[in-house]
Design a protein around this motif. Sequence first.
Motif, mmCIF file in Angstrom:
data_model
loop_
_atom_site.group_PDB
_atom_site.id
_atom_site.type_symbol
_atom_site.label_atom_id
_atom_site.label_comp_id
_atom_site.label_asym_id
_atom_site.label_seq_id
_atom_site.Cartn_x
_atom_site.Cartn_y
_atom_site.Cartn_z
ATOM 1 N N GLU A 194 3.101 -36.780 19.294
ATOM 2 C CA GLU A 194 3.001 -35.628 18.772
ATOM 3 C C GLU A 194 2.556 -34.387 19.860
ATOM 4 O OE1 GLU A 194 -0.484 -35.769 16.040
ATOM 5 O OE2 GLU A 194 0.301 -37.518 14.980
ATOM 6 N N LYS A 247 -4.843 -30.388 20.482
ATOM 7 C CA LYS A 247 -5.983 -30.578 19.324
ATOM 8 C C LYS A 247 -6.567 -29.226 18.912
ATOM 9 C CE LYS A 247 -6.945 -35.415 20.705
ATOM 10 N NZ LYS A 247 -7.953 -36.289 21.149
ATOM 11 N N LYS A 248 -6.812 -28.549 19.754
ATOM 12 C CA LYS A 248 -7.415 -27.344 19.524
ATOM 13 C C LYS A 248 -6.674 -26.441 18.649
ATOM 14 C CE LYS A 248 -10.995 -27.066 23.076
ATOM 15 N NZ LYS A 248 -11.487 -26.226 24.078
ATOM 16 N N ASN A 249 -5.530 -26.327 19.106
ATOM 17 C CA ASN A 249 -4.279 -25.349 18.437
ATOM 18 C C ASN A 249 -4.275 -25.962 17.136
ATOM 19 O OD1 ASN A 249 -1.629 -24.726 17.834
ATOM 20 N ND2 ASN A 249 -1.717 -23.409 19.705
ATOM 21 N N LYS A 250 -4.177 -27.525 16.865
ATOM 22 C CA LYS A 250 -3.672 -27.795 15.609
ATOM 23 C C LYS A 250 -5.046 -27.734 14.628
ATOM 24 C CE LYS A 250 -2.739 -32.321 13.428
ATOM 25 N NZ LYS A 250 -2.317 -33.827 13.841
ATOM 26 N N ARG A 251 -6.034 -27.956 15.213
ATOM 27 C CA ARG A 251 -7.227 -27.549 14.363
ATOM 28 C C ARG A 251 -7.279 -26.005 13.755
ATOM 29 N NH1 ARG A 251 -11.118 -30.284 17.272
ATOM 30 N NH2 ARG A 251 -11.244 -28.621 18.586
ATOM 31 N N GLY A 267 -4.923 -24.123 13.539
ATOM 32 C CA GLY A 267 -3.618 -24.035 12.552
ATOM 33 C C GLY A 267 -4.192 -24.446 11.174
ATOM 34 N N GLU A 268 -4.890 -25.566 11.154
ATOM 35 C CA GLU A 268 -5.254 -25.952 9.960
ATOM 36 C C GLU A 268 -6.256 -25.287 9.227
ATOM 37 O OE1 GLU A 268 -6.517 -29.797 11.029
ATOM 38 O OE2 GLU A 268 -4.484 -30.686 11.096
ATOM 39 N N ILE A 269 -6.915 -24.638 10.203
ATOM 40 C CA ILE A 269 -8.007 -23.582 9.496
ATOM 41 C C ILE A 269 -7.579 -22.205 9.032
ATOM 42 C CG2 ILE A 269 -10.059 -22.037 10.051
ATOM 43 C CD1 ILE A 269 -10.827 -24.136 12.191
ATOM 44 N N GLU A 302 -4.430 -22.200 7.878
ATOM 45 C CA GLU A 302 -3.816 -22.397 6.620
ATOM 46 C C GLU A 302 -4.470 -22.339 5.517
ATOM 47 O OE1 GLU A 302 -1.473 -26.020 6.443
ATOM 48 O OE2 GLU A 302 -0.077 -25.457 8.243
ATOM 49 N N ARG A 303 -5.940 -22.927 5.552
ATOM 50 C CA ARG A 303 -6.738 -22.990 4.488
ATOM 51 C C ARG A 303 -7.238 -21.462 4.032
ATOM 52 N NH1 ARG A 303 -10.714 -27.289 6.334
ATOM 53 N NH2 ARG A 303 -9.673 -27.204 8.322
#
Length: 120
Positions: free
Chosen positions: A12, A107-111, A113-115, A117-118
Motif C-alpha cells: 500500500e 499512515k498520517k496522510n491516509k488517516r 484523508g479519512e477524516i 472524507e467524513r
Amino acid sequence: MSEDIDVKLEQEVAVFYQSLGIHQGPGDIQYRIILRVLGRNEGRITEFAEIRKYTDPFADKGSIGSKMKTVFQLEGLAEKVKRGGYIITDKGVMASNFLKDSTTFYKKNKRMGEIIERMP
C-alpha cells in the motif's frame, strides 16, 4: 527476530509513493521489503532465504538477487558476507529508518484523508 513485516502494508505504501511519481526507493515494493528485512536484522547476518520468505509472493528469485547486486551492494546499503548472507551497512540503516518514516507519513496522510472524507 523482532517485528514481523506487513507485506500488504508495504505494498500500500509503495503504491501511494508511486502515485506521487516516486518509483524507486519508497515506491518500489522489492526495495521496501528487502530493506525492511535487512533493517530488522541490524548487527546480524540476513540470509537470502529470509528475504525470499517475504518477496516470493510477488517477485521471482532472479529479480530479488539482481536487486541485491545492482542496488543494495552497489549503493553500499548491504554487504555480502557469505554465500547467501548479507549484513546491512550504516548507510542501509539510514535508508531503513527513512522507509519507516515514509510509512509513518503514509499512515498520517491516509488517516487525514479519512477524516476529510467524513466531514460534511
